[in-house]
Design a protein around this motif. Structure first.
Motif, PDB file in Angstrom:
ATOM      1  N   SER A 268      12.453  -7.935   1.669  1.00 25.39           N
ATOM      2  CA  SER A 268      12.055  -6.748   0.927  1.00 25.39           C
ATOM      3  C   SER A 268      13.139  -5.689   1.043  1.00 25.39           C
ATOM      4  O   SER A 268      13.816  -5.590   2.071  1.00 25.39           O
ATOM      5  CB  SER A 268      10.728  -6.189   1.455  1.00 25.39           C
ATOM      6  OG  SER A 268      10.322  -5.063   0.687  1.00 25.39           O
ATOM      7  N   THR A 298      10.857  -3.488  -3.156  1.00 31.06           N
ATOM      8  CA  THR A 298      11.080  -4.763  -3.848  1.00 31.06           C
ATOM      9  C   THR A 298      10.735  -5.916  -2.914  1.00 31.06           C
ATOM     10  O   THR A 298      11.612  -6.490  -2.263  1.00 31.06           O
ATOM     11  CB  THR A 298      12.543  -4.879  -4.321  1.00 31.06           C
ATOM     12  OG1 THR A 298      12.905  -3.708  -5.042  1.00 31.06           O
ATOM     13  CG2 THR A 298      12.741  -6.090  -5.219  1.00 31.06           C
ATOM     14  N   PRO A 299       9.444  -6.273  -2.809  1.00 32.99           N
ATOM     15  CA  PRO A 299       9.070  -7.424  -1.964  1.00 32.99           C
ATOM     16  C   PRO A 299       9.336  -8.742  -2.703  1.00 32.99           C
ATOM     17  O   PRO A 299       9.070  -8.859  -3.903  1.00 32.99           O
ATOM     18  CB  PRO A 299       7.574  -7.204  -1.734  1.00 32.99           C
ATOM     19  CG  PRO A 299       7.124  -6.438  -2.941  1.00 32.99           C
ATOM     20  CD  PRO A 299       8.279  -5.598  -3.380  1.00 32.99           C
TER      21      PRO A 299
END
Length: 577
Positions: A268, A298-299
């Protein structure tokens, strides 16, 4: 005694002969051998493949736990690519008996009053910590024909850092400054010297501070980066910009075998960005101040294998804009690479996100700006790309990608022809102002490196983009096609190094007017620029160099009515210590 020994020896000999005879008899009785199994107890001997799967980091019994971090001399490079380092041949690594000199001072001078100074100095306290400073100065005059005003520029930059190595990480902090000055010589041909204001000088000041904490062999926190930028012009424009980024997770948390050797992981990225810009000069009654806050996460999950690599997730961005325009943008974020052979790797992906446009970013692209600019974030609603890359041996490497993007707030520049007025500090000259439109972008990028000829390196870059806007015909002052070809050659046992590059910028268009309700469209021709350089090592500490720039001697227009200086040659020396 001898009488006793002899009978004993005789009896033992007879017994041994009997045993041997019985063994011979058993050998001849093959039919009496029974089928059976034998269990062998072996000691497990681990191999290299097994060792690579061990998750535990080996512990070394030593008092020295800190890693040595090498220091490098900074050097300006072309646009970065994602190529891997090539395998070098043994003859390309000359052995020097003398020690390596990392520090240097370089001075050069040439026609058109070109003065070029550069230096780098670092000092290591011990294997764990070091400090360093780099600085550069450049000044020149364009010396354009029939110029009616001064047409010079100056540029100064300085950066300092402190680095500290930990047992499994490195921490680095630094500060820097950049000062740039330009004379605004971009006036229309019909302008006379009596119409030009005396105040045509534009300058920018850029101060920065940063910190980096990079961790090795970690499955959770990988690195943290923080930046602060202060930017201003001499016409009362100023900006504060803060960035904070972190990367967590690992792509190989679990190893298993399904299609070969695979691993699975979770990663992430997180970001925080704050932008505050103030413009004291008004342009068409637009806002004079802008505040943006962008928070992102932003995983992704990752699958790495012998045949295919996949990462998939989402890019989630919260954007706070002026006048309370708060929005959340969610876009898919995925990428794959299929690896049938080292020579041919197929890649592709889908992405999206938010990119804040700062005043500093605009001035880095086009320094001849009006004192107030419109700022809007560029938003990639949805983009995808496909491509091909590979390594052909150790001599040839390439990457080619093509893609599509659906964008909001595509940036372009208007040419604003102000007339002379005591209220206008720029006087009668051309300046530029930003504008935005929505639309689509198609793009193609190619990057090729070749090392197949001994002591010769070649690289080529191609970038093409085509916009389809919702309201306007063109993205003005932005080129559609850019290409470059570069080469470096080493000879005389690496003492003489020759280099050069030629780059091409395609034709562009510009709009002359304060807005699109009035004005006219103008053309900017394409151009070529050729640069060559040579450097010779006299001793381990002394080098001489010569470099020629714009050797085609074309006073092309980089921006409308802003021509560059013609051919100029700079020669100088470098001292290493």
């Amino acid at each position: 005694m001898k009488k006793i020994i002899f009978p004993i020896t005789f009896v033992l000999s007879i017994f041994s002969m009997a045993q041997i005879k019985q063994g011979d008899a058993n050998v001849n009785r093959k039919d009496d051998i029974q089928q059976g199994s034998v269990t062998v107890n072996r000691v497990y001997e681990p191999n290299v493949e097994a060792a690579e799967k061990i998750k535990q980091t080996p512990q070394e019994k030593t008092e020295i736990q800190k890693k040595y971090q090498p220091s490098y001399t900074p050097k300006d490079l072309a646009a970065a690519s994602d190529f891997e380092t090539s395998t070098l041949r043994a003859e390309e690594l000359p052995v020097e008996n003398s020690r390596n000199f990392r520090n240097y001072f370089e001075a050069g001078y040439g026609n058109n009053s070109n003065l070029d100074l550069n230096a780098f100095v670092d000092y290591e306290f011990d294997e764990s910590s070091a400090i360093g400073v780099s600085a550069g100065y450049r000044s020149a005059k364009a010396n354009l024909k029939n110029s009616i005003i001064d047409d010079g520029f100056t540029h100064f930059n300085a950066d300092g850092f402190y680095r500290y190595n930990l047992a499994n990480a490195v921490a680095k902090v630094g500060i820097g400054a950049r000062l740039s000055g330009y004379d605004l010589y971009g006036y229309a041909p019909e302008i006379t010297s009596t119409q030009i204001s005396k105040n045509n000088y534009l300058s920018y000041t850029h101060l920065k501070a940063y910190g980096i904490y990079d961790i090795f062999d970690s499955y959770w926190l990988n690195d943290i980066k923080a930046e602060y930028h202060f930017f201003r012009s001499n016409y009362k424009s100023r900006e504060n910009h803060i960035k904070l980024n972190a990367n967590v997770g690992s792509k190989d948390l679990f190893d298993f075998s399904l299609l070969g050797s695979e691993s699975f992981g979770l990663i992430s990225k997180g970001n925080l960005e704050f932008l505050n810009s103030h413009f004291d000069f008004s342009f068409l009654q637009q806002r004079k101040a802008y505040n943006f806050l962008n928070l992102g996460l932003t995983p992704q999950i990752a699958w790495l294998g012998d045949f295919i690599d996949i990462t998939a997730g989402a890019n989630i961005q919260y954007l706070n804009q002026p006048e309370g325009q708060n929005k959340v943008y969610i876009a898919p974020q995925a990428e794959f690479t299929v690896k049938p052979t080292p020579e041919f790797n197929f890649l592709g992906g889908i992405n999206g996100g938010v990119d804040l446009r700062s005043f500093q970013e605009l001035a880095d692209f086009n320094p001849y700006l009006f004192g107030h600019q419109a700022l809007k974030p560029s938003i990639n609603r949805l983009g995808f790309y496909i491509g091909l890359k590979g390594d052909v041996g150790s001599d040839f490497k390439y990457t080619v990608t093509a893609g599509y993007q659906k964008l909001e707030n595509i940036l372009g520049f208007l040419n604003v022809p102000f007339s002379y007025s005591s209220a206008v500090p720029f006087g009668n000259g051309n300046t530029f102002h930003s504008y935005y439109d929505d639309g689509n972008r198609n793009h193609l990028e190619a990057n090729i490196n070749y090392f197949g000829i001994n002591n010769l390196d070649l690289n080529a870059v191609l970038n093409y983009q085509k916009f389809n806007l919702n309201n306007l015909k063109e993205v003005y002052e932005v080129p559609t096609l850019q290409a470059s070809l570069g080469a470096n050659y080493r000879l005389l046992q690496q003492k003489l190094k020759l280099g050069g590059d030629i780059f091409f910028i395609g034709s562009r268009k510009t709009w002359v007017g304060e807005d699109f309700s009035a004005g006219e469209e103008a053309n900017l021709n394409s151009y070529l620029d050729l640069n060559l350089n040579a450097r010779y090592q006299i001793t381990n500490q002394w080098n001489v160099f010569i470099k020629g720039q714009n050797l085609i001697n074309n006073n092309y227009q980089r921006f409308y009515h802003y021509r560059v200086q013609g051919a100029h040659i700079i020669g100088g020396i470098m001292f290493k210590f």
